[in-house]
Design a protein around this motif. Structure first.
Motif, PDB file in Angstrom:
ATOM      1  N   VAL A 151       0.687  -1.571  -5.061  1.00  0.00           N
ATOM      2  CA  VAL A 151       1.766  -2.120  -5.959  1.00  0.00           C
ATOM      3  C   VAL A 151       2.166  -3.428  -5.368  1.00  0.00           C
ATOM      4  N   GLN A 152       2.071  -4.153  -6.753  1.00  0.00           N
ATOM      5  CA  GLN A 152       2.720  -5.511  -6.281  1.00  0.00           C
ATOM      6  C   GLN A 152       4.303  -5.441  -6.619  1.00  0.00           C
TER       7      GLN A 152
ATOM      8  N   VAL B  59       0.876  -1.261   0.060  1.00  0.00           N
ATOM      9  CA  VAL B  59      -0.070   0.092  -0.024  1.00  0.00           C
ATOM     10  C   VAL B  59       0.587   1.241  -0.082  1.00  0.00           C
ATOM     11  N   MET B  60       0.639   2.260  -0.923  1.00  0.00           N
ATOM     12  CA  MET B  60       1.195   3.304  -0.820  1.00  0.00           C
ATOM     13  C   MET B  60       0.281   4.487  -1.082  1.00  0.00           C
ATOM     14  N   TYR B  61       0.340   5.469  -0.078  1.00  0.00           N
ATOM     15  CA  TYR B  61      -0.317   6.598   0.012  1.00  0.00           C
ATOM     16  C   TYR B  61       0.374   7.753  -0.716  1.00  0.00           C
ATOM     17  N   PRO B  62      -0.101   8.821  -1.188  1.00  0.00           N
ATOM     18  CA  PRO B  62       0.737   9.941  -1.885  1.00  0.00           C
ATOM     19  C   PRO B  62       1.334  10.724  -0.631  1.00  0.00           C
ATOM     20  N   VAL B  63       0.929  10.709   0.362  1.00  0.00           N
ATOM     21  CA  VAL B  63       1.550  11.202   1.552  1.00  0.00           C
ATOM     22  C   VAL B  63       2.961  10.830   1.817  1.00  0.00           C
ATOM     23  N   TYR B  64       3.216   9.499   1.723  1.00  0.00           N
ATOM     24  CA  TYR B  64       4.430   9.092   1.988  1.00  0.00           C
ATOM     25  C   TYR B  64       5.627   9.712   0.975  1.00  0.00           C
ATOM     26  N   ILE B  65       5.373  10.096   0.067  1.00  0.00           N
ATOM     27  CA  ILE B  65       6.468  10.938  -0.834  1.00  0.00           C
ATOM     28  C   ILE B  65       6.290  12.426  -0.971  1.00  0.00           C
TER      29      ILE B  65
END
Length: 189
Positions: free
Chosen positions: A120-121, A57-63
């Motif tokens: 994302v896989q 899982v990737m949130y836009p906040v992470y980057i």
């Protein structure tokens, strides 16, 4: 692989299947929309090859470089990018040849106003990496943060802003050189 979008249950069945890419052998079968929905959810979530619940899982906040570590940023400020969105992240994953799925109806837990996340896989079911250059979540975040500023939509937006700025400067320069001189004030009667 096509971008997958998870739509909430109140949505139309045809909307759901316009975004979900099922394998060819399953999409040709003649079924009613409700049967397709049941089959699609079961195929995607239970035993199918596209079980996105196990993806990263990737949130836009992470980057996001505008956020602090306390607000959710997970990479260094020098490597982060400014205000990424899910579409840009998905396009970057496509560029890196990694399957991804956008979940629009999900929100970031620390800030529920940040809507959307991307799954994302990174690894296949047998544990082998899809892209040998990306071995961890951290590397994925850094590569995506490196690619987002070069996204075509951002480049177009920046170019249009430069053109507008130049036009504005040109109009202010011509407006600033008027032939009228002297004090401009109210005339006395």
């Amino acid at each position: 692989m096509a971008v997958l979008v998870k739509i909430n249950r109140r949505s139309n069945v045809s909307e759901f299947f316009s975004f979900v890419a099922l394998p060819q052998r399953y999409s040709d079968q003649q079924q009613s929309p409700s049967q397709k929905l049941e089959f699609g959810i079961q195929y995607l979530m239970d035993g199918g090859t596209l079980n996105i619940k196990k993806w990263v899982v990737m949130y836009p906040v992470y980057i996001n470089s505008k956020k602090s570590v306390a607000e959710g940023r997970r990479i260094s400020l020098s490597k982060a990018c400014e205000n990424p969105n899910c579409i840009e992240i998905t396009d970057c994953c496509k560029h890196l040849k990694l399957p991804s799925a956008v979940e629009i109806d999900k929100a970031y837990p620390r800030d529920f106003m940040q809507v959307g996340r991307v799954r994302v896989q990174l690894k296949r079911e047998d544990g082998t990496l899809l892209n040998p250059a990306i071995t961890s979540r951290k590397q994925l975040m850094q590569k995506i943060a490196d690619l987002v500023p070069r996204h075509p939509e951002r480049v177009k937006k920046q170019e249009s802003q430069k053109v507008k700025k130049q036009e504005l400067q040109a109009t202010t320069l011509t407006a600033g050189t008027s032939s009228k001189s002297g004090k401009g004030g109210k005339k006395k009667r």
